[in-house]
Structures are given as structure tokens and as C-alpha cells.
Design an enzyme around this catalytic site. Sequence first.
Site, mmCIF file in Angstrom:
data_model
loop_
_atom_site.group_PDB
_atom_site.id
_atom_site.type_symbol
_atom_site.label_atom_id
_atom_site.label_comp_id
_atom_site.label_asym_id
_atom_site.label_seq_id
_atom_site.Cartn_x
_atom_site.Cartn_y
_atom_site.Cartn_z
ATOM 1 N N HIS A 85 1.207 12.522 1.998
ATOM 2 C CA HIS A 85 0.680 13.889 1.906
ATOM 3 C C HIS A 85 1.705 14.907 2.393
ATOM 4 C CE1 HIS A 85 0.236 14.151 6.287
ATOM 5 N NE2 HIS A 85 -0.226 12.913 6.242
ATOM 6 N N GLU A 87 -5.447 6.936 7.119
ATOM 7 C CA GLU A 87 -4.481 6.677 8.186
ATOM 8 C C GLU A 87 -5.120 5.849 9.298
ATOM 9 O OE1 GLU A 87 -1.768 5.849 9.323
ATOM 10 O OE2 GLU A 87 -0.583 7.698 9.248
#
Length: 224
Positions: free
Chosen positions: A28, A104
Site C-alpha cells: 500500500h 498486516e
Amino acid sequence: MAGTSVPSAPSPGAAPSFTATTFLLLRHGETPLTAQQRFSGSGAGDPPLSERGRRQAEQAAAALAARGDVAAVVSSPLARCRQTAAAVADRLGVEVGIAADLRETDFGRWDGLTFAEVRARFPAEMAAWLAEPSVAPPGGESFAEAAARVSRARDELLAAFQGRTVLLVSHVTPIKTLVRLALGAPDAALFRMHLDPAALSTVAYYGDGNASLRSFNDTAHLRS
């Protein structure tokens, strides 16, 4: 697929064993915590992209659209990845699938802290975490636990997109884990890799079970 929701796509039929399934792994774009080099996991916080991160997402989107071979876009459920993925999907005219297992690592009580702050406040816990992948941060998730779910996501996505190229928008730990597994590298390899915001890496998977790392931490698209 457990934990994974992908948009429907035309089936290409049974792919020959020599036809690779390619994962384009996009980290990202930058968030405010990225710029400050703070732990940013899947726990308490879910920061959006910063202004710079949004620009990085658009730059990555332009480069990926120019490839002409991306069949689908699948993202972690966290906001920073969904925003990055949306920029690409808009260019390609496709929907964004969500794979919960691409999120994550949960860093627990370390979320939002810098490495130096964690070392100062949790010296014994950090030493154990750095030495053993089965050790989790206080209130968080170990790298071994994260690797188990990332492996599950990999297998589900390989089955869903056999013989095609798919973009996976994720985070540092899942992308490094996919690279480590493709190379057959030890757990300690996670600490030997650097991954920039909005960087692209590429792994090809073959029908005989072999995998090939084609690129890692490519940021050429961010220099335009």
C-alpha cells in the site's frame, strides 16, 4: 474460499502445467504512520493513505494498467490497502476482491510506536520476538501465525486464478512472507528485506509446485 472474497471472472479453462500463475505484490501507499516509521498492524489503528500515499497509489495504478495483463485485484481489508487497490481497479475497470488473510500482522501493544520506543519499553519482549517467529508482541500475533494465514490465502488465490496474473495489495509482512516462502528462505529472512511504500514485487507459481521470484521492491513507477 475461507476469508477471501474475489469478484467473478471468466474461467480460462484448465491451465497447462507450464503456464505460470503470477502474483503482482503491491505494498500500500504511504500513511502518516509509514512516514514516521511506526508499527502499523491490523490491531487498533487503521490509518488511511496520506496525500503522498494517494499519489503513489495513482502512479502504481498507471503502471499496472499499462501492463495489460492484470486479470483481477485482491486486497487486504485494511483501509490503506483498499484505497490503493481502488486506484488500480478504477483504471482497470474491475472490482476489488478482499482477502482477510492478507492483512498486516497484529502488533498488539506495539501498534503506533517506533522501533526505538518498543525497544525502550519492552526490551525483553522485543528480544524474544526478534529471535523466534513463534513469539508474538504483547496482545498481538506472531510471524508464525501470520505466515500460516498468508500461506492459506496464497493457496486459495492460486486455485482461483490458475494461469492468470492477479494483483495482491497488501502489507510488509504478508508480502515478505510470500517472497520468503517462494524462495524457501528461513524465517529470519523477513528481517533481511526492505519494502518501500507502493513498491511492486512479482512471484510466478508453476503447476509442479515451484515458484520463481521475478522482481522485488520495484519503485520505478514512482519516479515518473
